[in-house]
Structures are given as C-alpha cells and as structure tokens.
Scaffold this active site. Structure first.
Site, PDB file in Angstrom:
ATOM      1  N   ASN A 151     -32.887 -30.372  25.951  1.00 14.53           N
ATOM      2  CA  ASN A 151     -32.858 -29.275  24.967  1.00 14.53           C
ATOM      3  C   ASN A 151     -32.614 -29.761  23.542  1.00 14.53           C
ATOM      4  O   ASN A 151     -32.363 -28.959  22.646  1.00 14.53           O
ATOM      5  CB  ASN A 151     -31.792 -28.240  25.355  1.00 14.53           C
ATOM      6  CG  ASN A 151     -30.395 -28.825  25.385  1.00 14.53           C
ATOM      7  OD1 ASN A 151     -30.203 -30.028  25.210  1.00 14.53           O
ATOM      8  ND2 ASN A 151     -29.404 -27.987  25.628  1.00 14.53           N
ATOM      9  N   CYS A 158     -22.184 -33.929  21.190  1.00 13.34           N
ATOM     10  CA  CYS A 158     -23.443 -33.207  20.991  1.00 13.34           C
ATOM     11  C   CYS A 158     -23.190 -32.047  20.028  1.00 13.34           C
ATOM     12  O   CYS A 158     -22.134 -31.416  20.057  1.00 13.34           O
ATOM     13  CB  CYS A 158     -23.966 -32.686  22.319  1.00 13.34           C
ATOM     14  SG  CYS A 158     -25.587 -31.907  22.197  1.00 13.34           S
ATOM     15  N   HIS A 201     -30.652 -30.636  16.869  1.00  8.67           N
ATOM     16  CA  HIS A 201     -29.710 -30.574  17.994  1.00  8.67           C
ATOM     17  C   HIS A 201     -29.781 -31.907  18.721  1.00  8.67           C
ATOM     18  O   HIS A 201     -30.824 -32.265  19.271  1.00  8.67           O
ATOM     19  CB  HIS A 201     -30.093 -29.434  18.948  1.00  8.67           C
ATOM     20  CG  HIS A 201     -29.215 -29.339  20.164  1.00  8.67           C
ATOM     21  ND1 HIS A 201     -29.654 -28.847  21.363  1.00  8.67           N
ATOM     22  CD2 HIS A 201     -27.909 -29.674  20.347  1.00  8.67           C
ATOM     23  CE1 HIS A 201     -28.674 -28.870  22.253  1.00  8.67           C
ATOM     24  NE2 HIS A 201     -27.601 -29.379  21.656  1.00  8.67           N
ATOM     25  N   HIS A 239     -22.431 -21.859  21.454  1.00  8.44           N
ATOM     26  CA  HIS A 239     -23.124 -22.973  20.791  1.00  8.44           C
ATOM     27  C   HIS A 239     -24.632 -22.782  20.811  1.00  8.44           C
ATOM     28  O   HIS A 239     -25.367 -23.590  20.262  1.00  8.44           O
ATOM     29  CB  HIS A 239     -22.760 -24.298  21.450  1.00  8.44           C
ATOM     30  CG  HIS A 239     -23.498 -24.612  22.723  1.00  8.44           C
ATOM     31  ND1 HIS A 239     -23.607 -23.724  23.769  1.00  8.44           N
ATOM     32  CD2 HIS A 239     -24.157 -25.734  23.124  1.00  8.44           C
ATOM     33  CE1 HIS A 239     -24.298 -24.274  24.756  1.00  8.44           C
ATOM     34  NE2 HIS A 239     -24.644 -25.484  24.390  1.00  8.44           N
TER      35      HIS A 239
END
Length: 410
Positions: free
Chosen positions: A165, A79, A183, A335
């Site tokens: 998210n 990720c 993201h 992050h």
C-alpha cells in the site's frame, strides 16, 4: 465512539465506529487480547480504520506501563506519510502534451525511472545521515550481531518506495493546487527489527512463565531490561531512517515536478512546508498523570495542533488534518481509510480491467510496472474515507482535501 466491555476483560475497548456491527470479528478478538494484558493503561483504543493485523489490530492504540510490545508497533517501524503542496494549479498543466504523453504522464514516468519500488533498490550507496550516526554510536547496536548487516544494507534503500500500500501520488486539492503525498516506511530494516525482537520477547516470556499466551503474538519486553533497551534503540533508528527515506523520495519527486513543469510552462514552481509524520511507532508520553509507552500501530499522533496526513486510496480522497488532542484516543487518529477486503479478497472481487477502467474514469494516471495485482490497492478494497473522517470528528479537523491525479505504486 462506543465502549465495548465484558466482565472478563481487564480494560474496556473504546472504538471509533458506529457500533458493534461495524467491527470485524478477528479485529475485535485481537483487541480483546490486548484488553486482558495486565500492563495496559486505562483502555484499548481502536481508530475508525481499524482491521486485524499481526497480534494487534492495525488502527490500534495502547498505552503500556513498563513494557513495550514489538508486534504492537508492527513490522514496518516508522511507516508514515510525507506531504507538500505547490503553487501550481492542475489547470495549468493538465492539457499540456509532451513527447511522452501528457505532462502528468511524463511526471509519473519520471517518478518510475528515478524511485525504486517494491524490492528494487539503488545500485550504489545513497547519502544517509541516520545510518552514518548509527555507525558513530556503534555501542547502541553492536550487541545484536544478527541485525548489524542491516545498517550497511540500508544505504542502498534510502529513497526507495517499497510495495503493497505504499505510494507516491500527485494530487489536487479543492482549490485546484497540485500537491505531493508519499506513504512509505523503513523498508526491510523495520521488519527485520520487529521479527528479531518479537522472537527475543517470546523467549523471555516463556522463560519467566508469562501469562500472555504465545498464540496471541503479543510477546513483550520490559523497558528496563537489556533486551527492551536494545529494541528501543533499534526502533528509534528505524523511525529516523523511515523519516529520512520519505524525505529523500520527496526531494527527488519535487525536483522532477519542478523541472518538468518549468520546462513546459515557464512558471516557477515553489513548495510549501513538508508534513512528515509516523504512524507505526511507540514513544513515552504522559496520559492521565502517568508516563506510559504509547503504541500507535497504524495511527497518527493528534495532539492539539498536530498536523498529520490521512490517505484514502488511489482514485479517492485524502486529507490533511489537525489534531484535537482527544484524551480518550491517547491523542491519536486514524492513519488511513483501512482495508475493507484482504489483498486476496480484493483480487477475487475485482478484476484488473475493472480497476483500470475505474482509474481511467477518475482521470488517474497509474505508474506501475505490473498490473496483475492492481486490485489489491484499488479504492474498492478500502473503507470509504469520508465515513472514516465522519467517525473521528472528535479526534481531528480536516484542513485540506485532496484527490489523486497520478500515482506511482509498487
């Protein structure tokens, strides 16, 4: 940064927050578990966005000797973020109306039509050099029969966003230029790999009477074992897949932005160099004179000169940063902003109406098929990004600040 230590801990914990009162008890308890592991190198590091995760805190960084911990990488292996800027200013497009509303709304609507989100996927096989290469290197993966179907299945998820998210944002920087930020991660591939090898590690740890309690959820694999080598193969595959997935989405997003802006303004759209970086992974690095496995679970690599992306939350600010190479953090940084509320807590604290009115007040165009869970990802559910940035001034330098203009959410 402050150092937390106790006599019963094997290693100290370095925490990039103002003080002990700033860290959640569950998060600190997980860090204490890490600090008691016999193979931890030097110390445990917690970034300023840290909060409790599964086994290991999110926003945590550890270096290990000779072992790798699947839950210290996390379920969404690879990720990370992808960012690119444009030569177009927001003022050039913000007042333009189309048959589908404002030009920003039109772009966000095209994102929704073109990029599957949440559990959705493409109806046909998508190009993937990563998965093609995996099939050519079958000997690396064939021993783990349970995971093999993931490779064929992955072709349908290249270029898909996921939920939670994960997001695709149209942003504006402080100079007024439009930028794009994504993201996302390795989709189902990463979670399946993590769960499979965590269970393998549990079995091995029980068989050999590991001193690591099972309830800590920190089962480990020796990196020289058959299982450890297999996990590393699959982890690297998921990382490459996540990188490719982000790039595929960014290519599609850039195509949409270019087509729509050139159609309505006549201006030629160009894009800068992409910053595509992971923040859930493990890799071999040299720190304090030893080669160790650095696990970054919700943390960017921030060596001197490394470029990375630190998002806030929709409607707030995000940052492009450059690393300072701080050895105390194993050359890492936060992050993101980090959650202040759990998903359930956020929905209990903030109503859908509150969030939608806030986004409207901030001038943010939201692309989301269902608004029922929008409070989970509102900016109030996260820590203040500027406080996070202040707490890591010794880790990174902010080189660009960005504000949400429009966002696609799962």
């Amino acid at each position: 940064m402050f150092v937390y230590n106790r006599e019963d801990l094997r290693r100290p914990i370095k925490i990039w927050l103002g003080g002990r009162e700033d860290i959640d008890e569950n998060c600190l308890e997980q860090a204490e578990h890490l600090a008691q592991l016999p193979f931890i190198h030097k110390w445990v590091a917690l970034m300023p966005d840290t909060h409790a995760g599964k086994g290991m805190p999110i926003g945590g960084v550890i270096a290990t000797k000779g072992v790798i911990i699947p839950n210290a990488v996390g379920v969404d292996i690879g990720c990370g973020m992808d960012f690119v800027d444009t030569n177009i200013k927001l003022e050039d497009i913000k007042d333009i109306e189309t048959g589908s509303g404002s030009l920003v709304r039109c772009i966000i609507s095209d994102f929704m039509r073109s990029i599957p989100v949440n559990t959705a996927r493409h109806m046909s096989i998508q190009p993937s050099t990563v998965l093609d290469r995996a099939k050519e290197e079958w000997d690396k993966y064939e021993a783990d029969e349970q995971l093999i179907p993931l490779i064929e299945d992955g072709y349908y998820q290249v270029g898909t966003l996921g939920g939670g998210n994960h997001f695709l944002e149209l942003q504006v920087d402080d100079d007024g230029y439009l930028c794009l930020m994504i993201h996302s991660g390795s989709r189902h591939l990463g979670k399946a790999i993590c769960d499979y090898f965590h269970n393998k590690a549990k079995e091995l740890n029980e068989k050999y009477y590991s001193m690591v309690p099972s309830e800590w959820r920190l089962a480990f694999l020796p990196t020289d074992s058959k299982e450890g080598k297999q996990y590393i193969n699959w982890m690297n595959l998921a990382m490459d897949y996540a990188f490719e997935n982000r790039k595929a989405m960014m290519d599609k997003a850039c195509e949409i932005v270019k087509t729509q802006i050139e159609k309505y303004t006549g201006k030629q759209v160009t894009f800068g160099e992409q910053i595509n970086c992971h923040h859930n992974y493990a890799t071999i690095e040299n720190h304090f004179g030893e080669n160790v496995w650095v696990h970054r679970k919700g943390a960017n690599r921030a060596r001197i000169g490394d470029k990375a992306v630190i998002p806030g939350a929709m409607g707030s600010y995000s940052y492009v940063v450059e690393g300072k190479g701080n050895p105390d953090s194993f050359c890492s940084s936060s992050h993101g902003a980090g959650r202040a509320y759990s998903r359930t807590g956020a929905k209990e604290a903030f109503t859908v109406e509150q969030v939608m009115l806030d986004l409207k007040a901030e001038g943010v165009v939201l692309g989301k098929s269902s608004k029922n869970d929008v409070a989970e990802e509102c900016r109030f559910a996260y820590k203040d990004i500027d406080t996070v940035m202040e707490n890591q001034k010794d880790l990174v330098t902010a080189v660009r600040r960005l504000k949400t203009v429009g966002v696609l959410k799962g």
